[in-house]
Design a protein around this motif. Structure first.
Motif, PDB file in Angstrom:
ATOM      1  N   ALA A  63      -2.506  51.961  17.983  1.00 15.39           N
ATOM      2  CA  ALA A  63      -3.170  50.839  17.314  1.00 15.39           C
ATOM      3  C   ALA A  63      -3.784  51.206  15.971  1.00 15.39           C
ATOM      4  O   ALA A  63      -4.255  50.334  15.255  1.00 15.39           O
ATOM      5  CB  ALA A  63      -4.250  50.265  18.226  1.00 15.39           C
ATOM      6  N   ILE A  64      -3.771  52.481  15.603  1.00  7.80           N
ATOM      7  CA  ILE A  64      -4.375  52.899  14.328  1.00  7.80           C
ATOM      8  C   ILE A  64      -3.406  52.547  13.206  1.00  7.80           C
ATOM      9  O   ILE A  64      -2.284  53.024  13.159  1.00  7.80           O
ATOM     10  CB  ILE A  64      -4.700  54.407  14.344  1.00  7.80           C
ATOM     11  N   GLN A  65      -3.873  51.675  12.317  1.00  2.98           N
ATOM     12  CA  GLN A  65      -3.028  51.163  11.240  1.00  2.98           C
ATOM     13  C   GLN A  65      -3.777  51.157   9.923  1.00  2.98           C
ATOM     14  O   GLN A  65      -4.995  51.200   9.889  1.00  2.98           O
ATOM     15  CB  GLN A  65      -2.574  49.748  11.568  1.00  2.98           C
ATOM     16  N   ILE A  66      -3.001  51.063   8.860  1.00  5.70           N
ATOM     17  CA  ILE A  66      -3.551  50.866   7.517  1.00  5.70           C
ATOM     18  C   ILE A  66      -3.252  49.421   7.153  1.00  5.70           C
ATOM     19  O   ILE A  66      -2.127  48.953   7.312  1.00  5.70           O
ATOM     20  CB  ILE A  66      -2.903  51.815   6.495  1.00  5.70           C
ATOM     21  N   SER A  67      -4.269  48.727   6.664  1.00  4.87           N
ATOM     22  CA  SER A  67      -4.103  47.312   6.374  1.00  4.87           C
ATOM     23  C   SER A  67      -4.820  46.947   5.083  1.00  4.87           C
ATOM     24  O   SER A  67      -5.830  47.551   4.730  1.00  4.87           O
ATOM     25  CB  SER A  67      -4.673  46.486   7.531  1.00  4.87           C
TER      26      SER A  67
END
Length: 195
Positions: A63-67
């Motif tokens: 679930a770790i994302q860059i947004s």
């Protein structure tokens, strides 16, 4: 001023990049160029946070994302406060809450707050956010990172930040130069085709 969990960085010494950026006339293209460079620069930090994330539940690391989207960005608080005040006023006066007119006022409050923040230089031109996406069902990420009275902290974001903050900043300048050059080449190619 950064909210809890936010880190602000300022990149100095980029006058030549700023001059190159001015070759790009369209603001949305400049924003996209900066966003792409920042996202690429932050990717190793995201990968390290994913590596450090506890695997007991399985979903957290994925679930770790860059947004580019922000939760609670400038103006949202003004919108919420206006809506809350309008509802409280209607309740105290014993009238029905008119959501349509309250929404119009709340939008005005949000736009005003954003304009004021931009004039003060509070709202950055480009911001990226990195971390677990709560909508992916990992509401417990904050408990893992900071702990609770029943659970000791098992941080994964802070160690990734500590390990990658310096290298990330160093990666921004060359990646920004690369993205500017690509955008300028695309613009020149379109101009040559007569668009």
């Amino acid at each position: 001023m950064a909210r809890r969990g936010e880190v602000w960085m300022k990149l100095d010494g980029v006058k030549e990049l700023q001059a190159a950026m001015e070759q790009i006339a369209v603001k949305s293209t400049r924003t996209a160029v900066m966003r792409r460079a920042l996202t690429k620069a932050a990717e190793p930090m995201r990968a390290k946070a994913e590596l450090f994330a506890p695997r007991r539940f399985g979903d957290l690391a994925d679930a770790i994302q860059i947004s580019a989207r922000s939760v609670g960005e400038v103006g949202n608080a003004a919108y919420s406060a206006f809506m809350k005040d309008a509802a409280m006023d209607a309740k105290s006066l014993g009238t029905t809450f008119d959501a349509a007119s309250a929404k119009a006022g709340a939008l005005d409050a949000m736009i005003s707050a954003r304009r004021e923040a931009k004039a003060r230089g509070v709202n950055p031109a480009v911001a990226i956010y990195m971390g677990p996406v709560v909508s992916a069902g990992v509401f417990y990420a904050v408990f893992q990172e900071f702990g609770t009275k029943h659970h000791t902290p098992d941080p994964f974001m802070r160690p990734a930040f500590d390990a990658e903050a310096g290298p990330t900043i160093e990666r921004v300048k060359p990646l920004l130069r690369q993205e500017i050059d690509k955008a300028v080449a695309r613009i020149a190619k379109r101009a040559a085709r007569g668009r």
